[in-house]
Design a protein around this motif. Sequence first.
Motif, mmCIF file in Angstrom:
data_model
loop_
_atom_site.group_PDB
_atom_site.id
_atom_site.type_symbol
_atom_site.label_atom_id
_atom_site.label_comp_id
_atom_site.label_asym_id
_atom_site.label_seq_id
_atom_site.Cartn_x
_atom_site.Cartn_y
_atom_site.Cartn_z
ATOM 1 N N ILE A 277 0.838 -1.205 0.000
ATOM 2 C CA ILE A 277 0.000 0.000 0.000
ATOM 3 C C ILE A 277 0.868 1.248 0.000
ATOM 4 N N THR B 14 -5.719 -0.144 -5.950
ATOM 5 C CA THR B 14 -7.086 -0.057 -5.428
ATOM 6 C C THR B 14 -7.077 0.054 -3.915
ATOM 7 N N LEU B 15 -6.376 -0.861 -3.249
ATOM 8 C CA LEU B 15 -6.289 -0.799 -1.793
ATOM 9 C C LEU B 15 -5.586 0.466 -1.326
ATOM 10 N N TRP C 125 -8.089 3.275 -1.470
ATOM 11 C CA TRP C 125 -9.059 3.192 -0.382
ATOM 12 C C TRP C 125 -8.471 3.695 0.932
ATOM 13 N N HIS D 196 -11.232 3.502 3.933
ATOM 14 C CA HIS D 196 -10.928 2.258 4.628
ATOM 15 C C HIS D 196 -9.736 2.486 5.556
ATOM 16 N N LEU E 127 -6.487 0.273 7.536
ATOM 17 C CA LEU E 127 -5.704 -0.958 7.556
ATOM 18 C C LEU E 127 -5.374 -1.331 8.994
ATOM 19 N N ASP F 230 -5.546 -7.338 -6.373
ATOM 20 C CA ASP F 230 -5.959 -5.939 -6.210
ATOM 21 C C ASP F 230 -6.712 -5.459 -7.448
ATOM 22 N N VAL G 146 -11.563 -6.503 3.236
ATOM 23 C CA VAL G 146 -10.461 -7.304 2.702
ATOM 24 C C VAL G 146 -9.618 -7.792 3.877
ATOM 25 N N VAL H 213 -8.596 -4.906 6.096
ATOM 26 C CA VAL H 213 -8.871 -3.560 5.594
ATOM 27 C C VAL H 213 -10.375 -3.347 5.728
#
Length: 724
Positions: free
Chosen positions: A197, A204-205, A208, A214, A216, A419, A440, A667
């Motif tokens: 990340i 994508t993650l 977010w 989102h 983590l 991802d 996730v 996530v």
Amino acid sequence: MEEPEHEADPARPTVAAGRSRVAGDLTRESWRRPWYAHLASYVASVLLIVPAIWLCDWLLPGFHVAEPLMPFVFAATMALLGVLTQPVLVGAAVRLGWIGVLLLAFTGQGLIVLVTAAVLPDVSLEDPLTALLVAIVVGLVSTVLGWFGSAGTSQVLLSRLMASQRRRPPTLTDADTDGVVFVQLDGVPFPVLQMAITAGTVPTLSRWVRSGSHTLHEWTPKLPATTPASQMGILHGVIDGIPAFRWYDRAGDRILVANRPRDAAVIEEMLSTGRGLLVDDGVSISNLFTGDAPTAVLTMSRRVRGGETARRAVAEFVLHPAGLTRALSRSVSELARDRFQTRRAIRRDVQPRCTRSWETALLRSVTNGALRDLNTILVAQHMLGGTRSIYVDYVDYDEIAHHAGILRAESLEALESVDAVLSQLELVAAASPRRYHFVVLSDHGQAQGTPFADRYGEELATLVARLSSTTVASSDDDVEGWGRTRALVDELSGTGVTGRGMTSAGAAMDKRDPNRPAGVGDGDTAAVGEETFHVFGSGNLGLVYVRGEKERLDRRALDQRFPHLVDGLAAHPGIGFVVVHDDDGPVALGAAGWHRIDDGHVEGEDPLLPFGPDAAAFVRRVAHRPEAPDIYVNSLVDPGTEEVAAFEDLVGCHGGLGGWQDRACVVVPTGLPFPAERIVGADALHVALRTMLRHCGHRQSVDEPPAPEAYRPAATRAPGPPVP
């Protein structure tokens, strides 16, 4: 007609509302186009087919199309017939079962080529086999050219599902209830995902987390850090009863292997409470256990099946010329990449390294090729149908990291690929009949190191046999990917008039099963032979059972029968500690000291100290369980590198203590409740996930205890670990 937008509800915040709105606009622009856009799409498909027709005319002696205009006419007619016959072929495939889907994917396109050649002049086609070859070439060329034309995107994977949903929109009585999609990134350690990340290699993650939609978090699986124990905990709220990936059942004198379908069904039947995570209109896809979902597809315990909805989704994909060829080409690509990467690692003398055979390459081609697409199709189909909750397991990273390593390039590429799937599902969510949240998570982490046998010249089973002067039956092959393939075969054999052929294939796989003891009949899991011990490797966790005993032997009995075994294992340089029962309960023994588990008394050097502050509590829980082995064995952990030594032929492993295998990740959407403190145990994570579902309006009729006060929306507290 435009579908109505969801009304904003301040009490139930959306997941990345602004980004979802943009994704929705893009989706509507792609799939709800005016007639001239559809015409342009048809023309584009014709232009993709024309080069394939030229290639077939050049390659195949039994096929000829007159130049210069007839290839274009042939391509236009073939594309039109494909559109017209698609509903008939899909319906036939669904009624024939899964294997019918695969057969019609080839024969249906071949029939279209035959009909096209029959109705057009100046086209010669020698026989049906040539027509089938033409169809295959058309699919392959269309796939390759379409990939380049779309810059490598995967819209072809979902386009037909979107179109089908427009033709048959579902009617939901609870459309205002949010859905939740749980995506399991199998075996991804928290530090690996955090680094990805931060680096932006999982866009994508990363988007977010960086946007604040989102957060983590890290969570800690208890011992054993394996998929069966974690998934049973996550999906059913139970972590007891599963001591490893495979173990010896004393009461039944049998070996249980969690990813063998028959055994998975037995395990779930024994442990399920009937109130699993997915009990309220959920679906389980590609998991070990069902979570008590009414519908389950590609699930090992296979108490229920996917039915017509799943078969229709796959049929609509693979009957498109580019569909099945995409899955096949990706599988072949994964196979070729594995062989190249294996040779490159040997040439560069990359360490640590393990054996990467053709069999492991084939399993990778299934799990990271066709199975990834199949999982995505099934998730998308259920989202478009309005299923309330979905739990899917993507094993891509785990399968590769086992044999390559947790931070190797090919492992991280697999994580990037999943991802990309999240990005696809984000678009699907924007066109779905209910609003979806994405959670996730990983079921465990992984540790890395040179396998025990390579490092010390003998396997754990050989060491036990040498120290005890007895015979040993061992099971330490890597079988996770094998089990996934078997589940796919079982699903194919479950329905339709052609299921008998896949049942035969399943029986053949039973005979090849690495866990099947010699002399055992097909499907039988009973232990056989005269061996004194059963020894199992589960990552760097070893389990040693004395055959034929109905209860666990304590140290006194072990020392009387095998005087050199316990002390010899504890003193071995590759073993961090062994656990046996003494007069005062379980004790962890090391080369230079021991730790009495129940009262924490330590003599000499504490063998549990290098394994972290949770080690004693984790060992205490499993050591008192009736299914525990006579001897637990945990490999060493290198204090400098955190490397361990797997008792299987694996570089990346999980199961015991040491390294990153007990560092899992999750996530979470900021609008859903989640505890502020670190979650310890998959059973505790189950409580957090079911609390999310109740927050969204699920499980109102499920009788269960209330969640602790600590489970509150993440938006009301500080976010998780920062990302630069």
